[in-house]
Design an enzyme around this catalytic site. Structure first.
Site, PDB file in Angstrom:
ATOM      1  N   HIS A  78       0.863  -1.187   0.000  1.00 32.63           N
ATOM      2  CA  HIS A  78       0.000   0.000   0.000  1.00 32.63           C
ATOM      3  C   HIS A  78       0.894   1.230   0.000  1.00 32.63           C
ATOM      4  O   HIS A  78       1.848   1.310   0.772  1.00 32.63           O
ATOM      5  CB  HIS A  78      -0.886  -0.050   1.243  1.00 32.63           C
ATOM      6  N   GLU A  80       0.206   4.406   0.766  1.00 34.51           N
ATOM      7  CA  GLU A  80      -0.029   5.494   1.714  1.00 34.51           C
ATOM      8  C   GLU A  80       1.231   5.710   2.562  1.00 34.51           C
ATOM      9  O   GLU A  80       1.895   4.744   2.962  1.00 34.51           O
ATOM     10  CB  GLU A  80      -1.235   5.160   2.597  1.00 34.51           C
ATOM     11  N   ASP A  82       2.129   6.224   5.550  1.00 33.34           N
ATOM     12  CA  ASP A  82       2.422   5.561   6.826  1.00 33.34           C
ATOM     13  C   ASP A  82       3.003   4.169   6.611  1.00 33.34           C
ATOM     14  O   ASP A  82       3.564   3.580   7.544  1.00 33.34           O
ATOM     15  CB  ASP A  82       1.188   5.510   7.733  1.00 33.34           C
ATOM     16  N   HIS A 143      -7.866   0.042   1.733  1.00 26.98           N
ATOM     17  CA  HIS A 143      -8.886   1.064   1.520  1.00 26.98           C
ATOM     18  C   HIS A 143      -8.468   2.104   0.473  1.00 26.98           C
ATOM     19  O   HIS A 143      -9.092   3.167   0.389  1.00 26.98           O
ATOM     20  CB  HIS A 143      -9.233   1.753   2.843  1.00 26.98           C
ATOM     21  N   ASP A 162      -3.579  -2.984   5.636  1.00 27.91           N
ATOM     22  CA  ASP A 162      -4.554  -2.327   6.512  1.00 27.91           C
ATOM     23  C   ASP A 162      -5.679  -3.252   6.973  1.00 27.91           C
ATOM     24  O   ASP A 162      -6.317  -2.975   7.994  1.00 27.91           O
ATOM     25  CB  ASP A 162      -5.156  -1.109   5.811  1.00 27.91           C
ATOM     26  N   TYR A 190     -11.191   0.486  14.248  1.00 26.85           N
ATOM     27  CA  TYR A 190     -10.403   0.753  13.044  1.00 26.85           C
ATOM     28  C   TYR A 190     -11.269   0.529  11.800  1.00 26.85           C
ATOM     29  O   TYR A 190     -11.298   1.349  10.880  1.00 26.85           O
ATOM     30  CB  TYR A 190      -9.187  -0.173  13.037  1.00 26.85           C
ATOM     31  N   HIS A 221      -0.822  -2.283  11.022  1.00 28.11           N
ATOM     32  CA  HIS A 221      -1.021  -1.506  12.243  1.00 28.11           C
ATOM     33  C   HIS A 221      -1.435  -2.471  13.355  1.00 28.11           C
ATOM     34  O   HIS A 221      -2.264  -3.358  13.139  1.00 28.11           O
ATOM     35  CB  HIS A 221      -2.127  -0.458  12.083  1.00 28.11           C
TER      36      HIS A 221
END
Length: 387
Positions: A78, A80, A82, A143, A162, A190, A221
């Site tokens: 992913h 993103e 983070d 997502h 995620d 979450y 996470h």
């Protein structure tokens, strides 16, 4: 900053963000982790990275296992930041590493960081690093459009990014080292605040996951699932299908206490009808915590005093946040007190209808301070609306 071994030849090399208290407007009371995993084989593989400010922590943990320059592959599930933020820092050390992502991931990484070589893999494509084989499955919109998961055999570990995650910081990374109720609550919260709008896509991903032999689910996470895999899969099954409990949420704000009195009259009706309820004053309850309860509630009662021909800012913020999460339609009632304008309950009603929510009745409003007769009438009216 040492790595944590989670399986043979697999170590956690991520970072723990103890200070994080807000993520995309979602309140993270327990912090979070940015999980990355190092797999030792003939070819060394790093699966995901960390948020850019934690790059040194990532490299230090990798260095406790091997020289980071020996990394051959960086799998980016992913793009993103983070999860991908430390890729440039790793590439400065692992100069020959090949970055692997989905085609959408390739585009996103180059848009975020500038152009660098990325190998785009198809869904179902595999990578063999010696003993281990990694199979890539695209999970778009769980997502972001670029999401994918990576399944490793032997070892039967799903690197799920995620999916199945929680914003939860802990010194111990495995599920059995943490309180099950806490980590399942954080997983639900979450999902409610991040994955909820993409439940149809999440269901497809879950169906694919359930077909796999699983010894571990290593997300990006929170903790690593091992002992409680059946519990997290069961929770996701309920969430992706929109299963509801016989519960009601009374979410409101009040100026002088009149709307609060209405909320309590509604709660009396719910109690009489055997419906479990939560009375949630927006002055004292965080929106992202409320969303964890909205996810499985059957009824929503949303109230506000009228302020300047409008609604109170806390209620407006709640409705804006709720609208962005595209919840399964809930049965609802709008209510509120007013002094002279009286538009508040109608504004709430219109917003809820715009989300395709299901009205129990027309907006309910009471002028000035409701007396006992008005409150009793409200209680009886709500009792008549509840199945």
């Amino acid at each position: 900053m040492k790595a944590i071994k989670i399986s043979e030849n697999v170590t956690w090399v991520g970072a723990t963000d103890w200070k994080l208290r807000n993520f995309h407007g979602y309140t993270t009371h327990r912090g979070s982790t940015y999980n990355a995993y190092l797999v030792l084989d003939k070819k060394v593989t790093l699966i995901d990275t960390v948020k850019a400010p934690f790059s040194d922590e990532l490299l230090e943990r990798i260095s406790s296992v091997i020289d980071p320059s020996k990394i051959d592959y960086i799998i980016s599930n992913h793009a993103e930041p983070d999860h991908s933020g430390a890729i440039p820092a790793v590439l400065k050390v692992a100069k020959n590493a090949n970055v692997i992502a989905s085609p959408n991931g390739e585009r996103a990484l180059n848009e975020i960081f500038g152009s660098f070589p990325v190998t785009a893999v198809k869904s179902g494509e595999t990578l063999c690093t010696g003993k281990y084989t990694f199979t890539f499955t695209h999970t778009p919109m769980v997502h972001w459009p670029d999401n994918m998961v990576t399944y490793m055999t032997p070892g039967e570990i799903l690197f799920s990014n995620d999916a199945f995650g929680q914003h939860y910081a802990a010194s111990d990374i495995m599920d059995f080292e943490n309180d099950p109720a806490t980590i399942l609550y954080e997983a639900k919260k979450y999902y409610a605040n991040i994955v909820m709008p993409y439940s149809p896509q999440a269901k497809k991903a879950l169906d694919a996951v359930k077909a796999l032999p699983l010894k571990m689910i290593a997300g990006s996470h929170g903790i690593v699932w091992q002992k409680h895999i059946p519990d997290i899969l069961s929770l996701y099954e309920r969430m992706v299908t929109g299963a509801e409990d016989n519960t009601a949420l009374i979410v409101y704000d009040t100026m002088w206490g009149s709307t609060d009195r209405m909320a309590r009259a509604i709660s009396d009706a719910l109690k009489d009808k055997g419906v479990k309820y939560y009375l949630l004053d927006l002055k004292n309850n965080d929106i992202s915590d409320i969303m964890e309860q909205v996810l499985t509630a059957k009824y929503l009662f949303v109230g506000s005093s009228t302020l300047n021909n409008n609604i109170l800012p806390t209620v407006a913020a709640f409705l804006c946040y709720l609208k962005g999460l595209s919840h399964k339609p809930k049965k609802f009632m709008a209510f509120g007190s007013y002094g002279w304008g009286g538009q508040g309950a109608g504004i709430i009603n219109a917003e809820m209808l715009s989300m395709k929510m299901l009205p129990l009745c027309e907006p309910v409003k009471i002028k000035n301070v409701p007396d006992e007769a008005a409150l009793k009438a409200l209680t009886e009216a709500v009792k008549g609306l509840i199945e």
